[in-house]
Design a protein around this motif. Structure first.
Motif: not given
Length: 154
Positions: A91-102, A138-150
């Protein structure tokens, strides 16, 4: 600082080029993921050149969350969870590529195109380290992102 801006501009242009090239969205996202895969496969070679082999899968994931993520995104992953059966959630709570988006929900539909490259980046780096996996975001709220690795075993 200049390197960070160049990386963000480059990523934006890769996304823009890939998405304007074709009208088929699924193919576009897979193209972004493949570019990330080949990039991650190459980057991990340089990062682990001086490192001894990792003793297990969890050590490899810890390396991805700390050193690998820091070298690319200039920060560590905020949270790593596992069920100890081959599923990891980064989990990245402030994912770099999403922080610039609203952060409004209207931009959630655009989030997949900004995380596809990173899914490939992680999958490619793990592949080079001998771990075959499936990586989704998975992005539920911006700019947080969860990466699921199987991890694919067997």
């Amino acid at each position: 600082m200049a390197e960070e801006a160049i990386f963000e501009y480059l990523h934006s242009e890769i996304v823009n080029y890939t998405l304007t090239k074709d009208s088929n969205k699924e193919n576009d996202l897979s193209a972004l993921e493949y570019i990330g895969y080949s990039t991650g496969y190459r980057i991990i070679e340089r990062l682990t050149r001086e490192w001894p082999r990792f003793k297990d899968e969890l050590d490899t994931m810890k390396f991805i969350c700390t050193d690998f993520w820091s070298s690319i995104y200039k920060k560590q992953i905020d949270n790593l969870r596992t069920n100890h059966q081959g599923v990891y959630v980064l989990q990245d709570n402030a994912f770099r590529f999403l922080t610039r988006l609203s952060s409004s929900s209207q931009y959630l539909e655009h989030a997949p195109k900004f995380v596809a490259f990173t899914c490939g980046l992680v999958r490619g780096s793990l592949a080079n380290l001998g771990i075959t996996s499936t990586v989704t975001a998975e992005v539920q709220t911006m700019p947080s992102c969860k990466f699921h690795i199987q991890v694919n075993r067997g």
